[in-house]
Structures are given as C-alpha cells and as structure tokens.
Design an enzyme around this catalytic site. Structure first.
Site, PDB file in Angstrom:
ATOM      1  N   HIS A  52       0.819  -1.216   0.000  1.00 26.57           N
ATOM      2  CA  HIS A  52       0.000   0.000   0.000  1.00 26.57           C
ATOM      3  C   HIS A  52       0.852   1.264   0.000  1.00 26.57           C
ATOM      4  CE1 HIS A  52      -0.293  -0.343   4.716  1.00 26.57           C
ATOM      5  NE2 HIS A  52       0.940  -0.401   4.272  1.00 26.57           N
ATOM      6  N   GLY A  53       0.408   2.228  -0.799  1.00 26.71           N
ATOM      7  CA  GLY A  53       1.057   3.524  -0.832  1.00 26.71           C
ATOM      8  C   GLY A  53       2.342   3.596  -1.628  1.00 26.71           C
TER       9      GLY A  53
END
Length: 349
Positions: A246-247
């Site tokens: 994520h990210g």
C-alpha cells in the site's frame, strides 16, 4: 493459428531493415531457437553463452548484431538489435488477434450493473462481473471471470485477462494489460496492536492508479493505499508473482521481475530495474536508473547506480566482498599462523 507466410532472405532484409549476408533467395517459413532450427527457419543470436549453438545451428538465417563473428557459407541478417528484429519477423509470420478470445461483444452470462458505462467495441466474456458505477473505455477486452469493483474505471484498449480482480475505486489508463490472476486494490497490510497483543485491522480507504501502457504479470498483487493512491507509472512492466504494498509509487518505465516484494510507501524514479526475488523495505526512494540485482535486500534509499547483496550495496563493493569471502579460509589460516607466531615470540621474551 494464422496461416504462415513465406519470405526470401532478400524480402526479410527489407522487412526488418537488416543487412543480408548470404543467399538472397533462401526461403524462410518459420522461426525457431538455434538448437532446433532447420534450413527453413530463422533464429537469432544475442548472448555469447550460446556461441557454440550459433556455430552448430542449421537455421536458414540468424539475426545477429554487428560485432558477431560470421561463419562463411551461412546466412545472416545484421541488426543493431537482433532480438527486436527477430520479433518483427515473428509478428509478421504469426500476426496476433487484438484480443485472445473467440468471443466478441457482451456475453449473455456476464453480470453488468445497470449503472455501469460500457464504451464502444468492448468485449466482455462469460461470467465477468461489472459492478455499480464502473466505466470501461472503448475497445477494451474483459476476459472470462473478471471482477471489476464499484466505481472503478478502465481506460481504452485495455486487455484484462481471465480471473483478474479489480476492486472498488481503482483506475486503469489506456492500453493496460493485466495477465490472469492479477489483483488490483486488495487491502494494504495494515494493523495496529493493542495492549492485549491483538492485531486490529486498519481500514485502507485509498485506491490504485495504473497509468497508460502498463503490463502486469500473472498473479501479481497491488494493494490499495491507506489514504491516497498506490500508483504504477506509465510504461512500467511488472512480471508474475510480484507484491506491491500500500502507498507505493512506481515511476515510469520501470522493470520489476518475478517474486519481488516492495513494502509500503516506497517510491521509485524512472527507468528503475528490480531483478527477481529482490526485497525492498518500506518508506524508501530509489532514484532514476537504479538497478537492483536479484535476491538483493534494499534497506535504505538508493542513488542512481547498480546494487546487489543483503543489505544492498554498490555492486562493485558486493563483488569485491564476494572475492574476499571465497578466500576467507585462507585468511583464517593466516591469522592463526600469525597468532601462533606471536605467542612463540612472546614466550621467547
């Protein structure tokens, strides 16, 4: 399979913009590797490991670069990029259909939410599910068993192979290719631990953006961000079985090879290459043109250059250390002998 075409070497030289050395009337009907090629096959040579195979090959012609030593009596097509020229021939002999299916239009077994917007000339194969508010651009192909979650958007001329999952509110640009089993937008791996030692899930409310001309290999997973976006930059190519957390932001025109894992919030610049089974820790930045060798462990941000090892270090340092490591037994024996000599000298005093 499409009907094969036949070419003389003179025709092939014109087709591929190569210089012919050999018999211009030789007929080529197919392609093969160096070891299995016959006199009616074309092959290519681009790696000196296969020099013996080149010498022994029965191929009717071989695409080679300008530095390859030529054998008298054999046919060659000289190219600055033999692999690319050879691929041009393959594409001509075996032209591919735009989409890999016999289905056209929207199959009756596909489940499409009434609010979904489907562009012109879109193919949706059997058992696909298109959820609420989805938008699919013109010319795109949705394979059998694909799921596209609510309010996700697919650009034009995308190819989504069977059993891909694109979860809610994810975005694909134009000409994106997702191979079978890709998962886009699964929850990021985020938890907090309470005083009792229990792991409490953190909601991941961000999304995934996949920019134009990206290809993602089979069973690769790209997690949604916790707040904003996980992003895959334009023209990047990702192999099978890659995990992107994520990210993460992957820059444009990266190459990421199989079994690599990239932890959360790491970013890469343009033209980064990450070889197989590399592990990249979280919250780092890899600058433009970084190359990470296979099985490396990256634990800090990297400037432009080539890196290898665990932890990753400049590849020259890694190679030097490997030389020392191979000699470690010699060094140990030398130290033992020196210690013994010191003790002898001390005992004399």
């Amino acid at each position: 399979m499409n009907e094969k075409k036949h070419f003389t070497l003179q025709e092939l030289a014109l087709l591929t913009d190569c210089k012919l050395v050999g018999n211009p009337s030789q007929i080529i009907k197919s392609v093969a590797d160096l070891e299995n090629a016959s006199e009616e096959d074309a092959s290519f040579f681009a790696n000196n490991r296969y020099l013996q195979s080149l010498k022994e090959s029965q191929a009717g012609v071989v695409f080679v670069d300008l530095q390859t030593p030529l054998i008298e009596g054999k046919n060659y097509l000289l190219s600055e990029n033999p692999s690319r020229s050879f691929q041009h021939l393959i594409d001509t002999l075996y032209p591919q259909k735009k989409h890999p299916s016999g289905f056209t239009g929207i199959h009756t077994s596909a489940v499409i939410h009434p609010t979904a917007e489907i562009g012109n000339k879109v193919t949706i194969c059997p058992q696909a599910v298109i959820d609420e508010g989805v938008k699919i651009g013109s010319g795109s192909f949705i394979g059998a068993g694909v799921y596209i979650g609510s309010y996700s958007e697919i650009g034009e001329d995308c190819t989504i192979h069977p059993r891909v999952v694109i979860r809610e509110k994810c975005y694909l640009g134009n000409r994106v290719i997702l191979q079978p089993g890709v998962v886009i937008g699964s929850c990021g791996f985020g938890y907090t631990t309470n005083q009792q030692g229990q792991h409490i899930k953190l909601n991941q409310v961000g999304n995934v953006w996949v920019e134009n001309d990206v290809e993602i290999g089979a069973n690769t997973t790209i997690d949604r961000a916790r707040f904003k976006s996980t992003r895959i930059g334009q023209g990047t190519k990702i192999d099978n079985l890659v995990q992107i957390a994520h990210g993460v932001t992957i820059g444009s025109y990266n190459i990421i090879v199989s079994q690599t894992g990239i932890a959360g919030s790491t970013t890469t610049g343009k033209y980064v290459v990450i070889a197989g089974q590399a592990a990249i820790a979280g919250h780092l930045h890899l600058k433009d043109h970084v190359v990470v060798a296979g099985k490396s462990g990256v634990t800090k941000s990297l400037n432009t250059g080539k890196y290898s090892g665990i932890p990753a270090m400049p590849i020259k340092d890694y190679n030097r250390n490997q030389v020392f490591l191979r000699k470690i037994e010699i060094y140990i024996n030398q130290i033992k002998n020196l210690e013994k000599r010191v003790l002898e000298l001390e005992s004399q005093n």
